[in-house]
Design an enzyme around this catalytic site. Structure first.
Site, PDB file in Angstrom:
ATOM      1  N   GLU A   8       2.079   1.659  -5.499  1.00  0.00           N
ATOM      2  CA  GLU A   8       2.518   0.680  -6.492  1.00  0.00           C
ATOM      3  C   GLU A   8       3.296   1.289  -7.646  1.00  0.00           C
ATOM      4  O   GLU A   8       4.219   0.688  -8.158  1.00  0.00           O
ATOM      5  CB  GLU A   8       1.298  -0.075  -7.047  1.00  0.00           C
ATOM      6  N   ASP A  34      -3.206  -0.323  -4.085  1.00  0.00           N
ATOM      7  CA  ASP A  34      -4.590  -0.251  -4.565  1.00  0.00           C
ATOM      8  C   ASP A  34      -5.578  -0.984  -3.656  1.00  0.00           C
ATOM      9  O   ASP A  34      -5.239  -1.951  -2.993  1.00  0.00           O
ATOM     10  CB  ASP A  34      -4.680  -0.858  -5.974  1.00  0.00           C
ATOM     11  N   ASP A  52      -7.801  -3.262  -3.933  1.00  0.00           N
ATOM     12  CA  ASP A  52      -8.429  -4.493  -4.424  1.00  0.00           C
ATOM     13  C   ASP A  52      -7.609  -5.677  -3.915  1.00  0.00           C
ATOM     14  O   ASP A  52      -6.648  -5.524  -3.174  1.00  0.00           O
ATOM     15  CB  ASP A  52      -8.557  -4.484  -5.947  1.00  0.00           C
ATOM     16  N   GLU A 100      -5.487  -7.720  -5.302  1.00  0.00           N
ATOM     17  CA  GLU A 100      -4.066  -7.728  -5.611  1.00  0.00           C
ATOM     18  C   GLU A 100      -3.332  -6.647  -4.810  1.00  0.00           C
ATOM     19  O   GLU A 100      -2.224  -6.878  -4.324  1.00  0.00           O
ATOM     20  CB  GLU A 100      -3.846  -7.529  -7.120  1.00  0.00           C
ATOM     21  N   TYR A 139      -4.371   6.734 -14.822  1.00  0.00           N
ATOM     22  CA  TYR A 139      -3.875   5.375 -14.973  1.00  0.00           C
ATOM     23  C   TYR A 139      -4.633   4.592 -16.042  1.00  0.00           C
ATOM     24  O   TYR A 139      -5.848   4.669 -16.132  1.00  0.00           O
ATOM     25  CB  TYR A 139      -3.993   4.666 -13.626  1.00  0.00           C
ATOM     26  N   ARG A 173      -4.635   1.191 -16.674  1.00  0.00           N
ATOM     27  CA  ARG A 173      -5.105  -0.182 -16.456  1.00  0.00           C
ATOM     28  C   ARG A 173      -6.202  -0.141 -15.396  1.00  0.00           C
ATOM     29  O   ARG A 173      -5.927  -0.157 -14.200  1.00  0.00           O
ATOM     30  CB  ARG A 173      -3.948  -1.083 -16.022  1.00  0.00           C
ATOM     31  N   HIS A 189      -9.246   2.079  -9.448  1.00  0.00           N
ATOM     32  CA  HIS A 189      -8.823   3.334 -10.058  1.00  0.00           C
ATOM     33  C   HIS A 189     -10.008   4.097 -10.627  1.00  0.00           C
ATOM     34  O   HIS A 189     -11.136   3.635 -10.578  1.00  0.00           O
ATOM     35  CB  HIS A 189      -7.812   3.058 -11.173  1.00  0.00           C
TER      36      HIS A 189
END
Length: 776
Positions: free
Chosen positions: A9, A82, A84, A86, A287, A289, A332
């Site tokens: 991403e 990632d 998850d 999303e 990271y 976020r 993350h």
DNA sequence: CAGTGAGCGAGCTTCCGCTTGACTT
């Protein structure tokens, strides 16, 4: 022919991974989501089982066509977004857009960015998990339905260009309700008694400060108690020693970083994220976020080495933290320095401060507990059954406190330090006893960061959206970040000293607020409106409830469009009903009658905020309108205040043979003279300002204007060195350029100015914002 | 960030979640 294409991403991640994988692998990044629902209309085919209408986001088109070329000439594609909901959806959208055969496309996830973890991931590929993708589609479609059906209702019933959504509307509700709590709050008080006692020790006289646990509700009771004390003797009833400990806070996640940076550094939520992004892009931190408090094995090892090296073995304690917040998705690591042996970095002031905070928090999280000894001394009063208690705390071993201490939002906690040694039964001489009238504090308003904390507790919003949500509700003018001066109030203090009781009236300031969130009239009206018609969506548990269903979809226990249908049918029915029969919510009310004209005075929410209206809208003589002053709201404005608003603009007098008028604009009261504007100062009242004062202000502004120019150049009149509100700067046309600290502004030549202008970052264009990228 | 100062309605606005970049009226 290229062998392998890996897609992640974030470009920063792509760069690191490419280094680990060697030359058989090309690593590219998707820059987040690549497709989204069409914005031409709803973007959802309601009559076709809620089929989403996806479009490649305009700013991603070029990237996708480049990616397509590489994909076509690659043997194997690895989708490494990632782990998850999303992330899974991003992989699926990529597969769709790139025309990949899902049966042959590898889906992998990394749990940390190390060579071994990546090799491990490559050796265990799987397929795209369609259930997880469907959970994301349900989330996306639900948010679109709520946002795009509710917002137009607001345009029609309240004010154009407003918005509503699952997250933002609840965020505003929190602020509105807090303000209501404050309005309803009835301040109570009690008399708190504290005493200072002397104890004779071998090295001299020491004092003990102790509090009475009993509080008195009236001055008379407090006085009676002090009178009793004046005739009493005091002795130590008991000494209690208890071991205690303090434990470090877990490493940072997005929300806790935002809170601490707000409390310790005074950063706004968006400032924190901007600086963190810079640190991330330069490879200084992981990271930013994330909602995971987990630290990788590598990080644990580095922390251990660093702690032992700097503080010694006894300061180290390995700790594993687990995430417990609602809806956390753990894609993350926690936010930590990339290299824990780097205590400082080479960055600008803000970067250094934020990095320091992150380093300390991470290191502290792997350090030993602080060991305390808590001491309570109970003091008996000879003629009363009440007791004074002195509380002390001594740090026996500082542990993690050597490095870092988390701050708290309410700064009321206070701990006493060391208490002198006393023995049970020991007599104490009373030096002084005070009874102080203490008012209970009103509920505290939210800061940006404490609102984020609350949203996270409720499971509303995600790490990537906290900062944008906070700015959206301010941009829509539902809430404003503001300060309050505070007011003073009196309190009574009784002091018993040397056998006499003295009464004094003292002052204290209260209600002082700095950078707090206040609801606007619009925020209150919209919240009230939405609660009246859509109480289910405004419910604090709405998100948590739908999240449960998303989880069931992710596990394959529920079909996503059936879930959406279950939500949509009753929801849409209410939308239609509200549009048809819901009353307009302008907050209009009749304040009273203007004694001069006999006309009605109304207040209501207008296109540009709250206004007062004199006369009837449907009368042949048009009504007069006037905007509110700062601090005035539909709720608190009085008839007198509203009538005053119509007195502006008014003629004040003349200066240099030209009229001076006083007006009230959107930035507060101002003077107008020779078509130049001049703001009034905070202490000036536009209703009573004198001509003399006005002239003084105009003159002041003129000299300020004269001093504004530090340097100008005959050959380039558009280049100026100016003195601004934030120090000297260079203006080239409409662009403003910072002057480096090392340079003396007066010494700048035209060439130097132009050079600085050229090397300065391009002025950010905020005027025109392309569709689909309208936040930050 | 670097100075602003209408007007009460003529035709647009809007969601949440991923992620960083920047040239045309």
């Amino acid at each position: 022919m290229n062998k392998n294409l890996v897609i992640v991403e974030s470009p920063a991640k792509a760069k690191t991974i490419e280094g680990y994988l060697g030359k058989d692998f090309i690593v590219k990044s998707s820059f987040g989501h690549v497709r989204d629902l069409s914005t031409k209309d709803l973007g959802i085919d309601i009559n076709n089982d809620f089929k989403p209408v996806y479009e490649v986001m305009p700013e991603k088109k070029k990237m996708i066509s480049d990616l397509k070329k590489i994909a076509n000439s690659s043997e194997t594609i690895w989708l490494a977004t990632d782990e998850d909901r999303e992330g899974e959806a991003i992989s699926w959208h990529l597969a769709e857009v790139l025309g990949l055969d899902q049966a042959k496309t590898n889906r992998i996830v990394f749990h940390e960015i190390t060579k071994s973890a990546i090799t491990e991931a490559i050796s265990h590929p799987r397929r795209i998990d369609q259930h997880l993708v469907n959970a994301q589609q349900a989330r996306r479609v639900l948010d679109r339905l709520v946002g795009f059906e509710l917002s137009p209702i607001l345009w029609k019933k309240v004010k154009p260009a407003l918005s509503a959504g699952r997250v933002q509307s609840v965020a505003v509700r929190l602020i509105v309700e807090r303000e209501e709590d404050i309005r309803k709050f009835q301040s109570t008080f009690a008399y708190r008694v504290s005493g200072i006692f002397e104890v004779g020790s071998p090295i001299g006289i020491a004092t003990i400060k102790a509090e009475l646990s009993k509080r008195f509700s009236t001055l008379e009771e407090a006085r009676a108690f002090l009178e009793l004390c004046s005739k009493a003797t005091f002795k130590v009833a008991d000494v209690e020693k208890k071991p205690g400990k303090r434990t470090p806070a877990p490493p940072f996640i997005t929300s806790t970083l935002q809170q601490e940076a707000s409390r310790k550094l005074g950063f706004s939520v968006s400032r924190t994220m901007t600086v963190a992004q810079q640190l991330y892009e330069s490879g200084k931190i992981t990271y930013m976020r994330t909602d995971s408090v987990n630290l990788s094995q590598t990080a644990l090892g580095m922390a251990k080495d660093e702690i032992i090296k700097q503080f010694g073995k006894e300061y180290h304690k390995s700790r594993h933290y687990t995430t417990k917040s609602k809806g956390a998705q753990e894609a993350h690591e926690a936010i930590r320095p990339t290299y824990l042996n780097q205590g400082t970095i080479d960055g600008d002031a803000a970067q250094n401060k934020l990095y320091d905070l992150i380093w300390k928090r991470t290191i502290a999280s792997q350090m030993a507990d602080a060991i305390l000894e808590k001491t309570n001394i109970y003091i008996d009063i000879s003629n009363s059954s009440e007791q004074f208690v002195a509380m002390g705390e001594v740090i026996k071993f500082d542990g993690f406190l050597k490095v870092y201490m988390e701050s708290s939002d309410d700064d009321t906690e206070q701990t006493e330090g060391i208490l002198p040694p006393v023995t049970k039964g020991e007599k104490l001489r009373m030096q002084q006893i005070d009874a102080v009238q203490k008012y209970a504090a009103q509920p505290s308003r939210f800061t940006e960061a404490s609102l984020v904390k609350k949203l996270e507790e409720l499971g509303i919003g995600r790490p990537s959206t906290y900062a944008p949500t906070i700015s959206t509700i301010q941009k829509r003018e539902y809430v404003v970040k503001d300060d309050r001066e505070g007011t003073t109030r009196n309190y009574v203090q009784l002091t018993l000293k040397e056998g006499k009781i003295k009464e004094a009236v003292k002052h204290e300031k209260f209600g002082y607020e700095k950078s707090k969130l206040f609801p606007t009239d619009t925020g209150e009206l919209v919240t009230r409106f939405l609660q009246q018609y859509f109480d289910d969506i405004m419910d604090y548990n709405f998100t948590a409830n739908v999240e449960k269903e998303f989880d069931e979809i992710a596990q394959g226990l529920k079909v996503w469009n059936e879930m959406i249908r279950g939500f949509y049918s009753p929801f849409h029915k209410k939308v239609v009903e509200t549009l048809e029969s819901g009353e307009k919510a302008k907050g209009e009310k009749l304040l009273g009658i203007d004694p001069e004209t006999g006309f009605n005075v109304y207040v209501k929410l207008g296109r540009f905020g709250a206004i007062a209206q004199l006369g009837e809208t449907d009368s042949p003589d048009k009504p007069k309108f006037a905007g509110f002053r700062k601090g005035q709201t539909l709720d608190n404005i009085t008839l007198d205040e509203a009538l005053k608003l119509f007195e502006f603009p008014r003629l004040l007098g003349q200066y240099e043979d030209v009229d001076i008028t006083v007006g009230i604009g959107r930035f507060g009261p101002y003077l107008l003279h020779k078509s130049k504007f001049c703001s009034l100062k905070k202490t000036d009242d536009p209703a009573t300002i004198t001509l003399v004062r006005a002239i003084a202000l105009i003159e002041e502004k003129r000299t300020e204007g004269a001093n504004r120019t530090i340097k100008s150049f005959a050959e380039r009149p558009d280049v100026l060195v100016l003195n601004g509100r934030y120090g000297p700067y260079i203006a080239v046309g409409k662009n403003n350029i910072k002057i480096p600290k090392s340079t003396d502004p007066a010494s700048l030549t035209l060439d130097a100015c132009l050079k600085l202008a050229e090397s300065a970052p391009a002025p950010s264009k905020k005027k025109f914002i392309p569709r689909g990228k309208n936040r930050s």
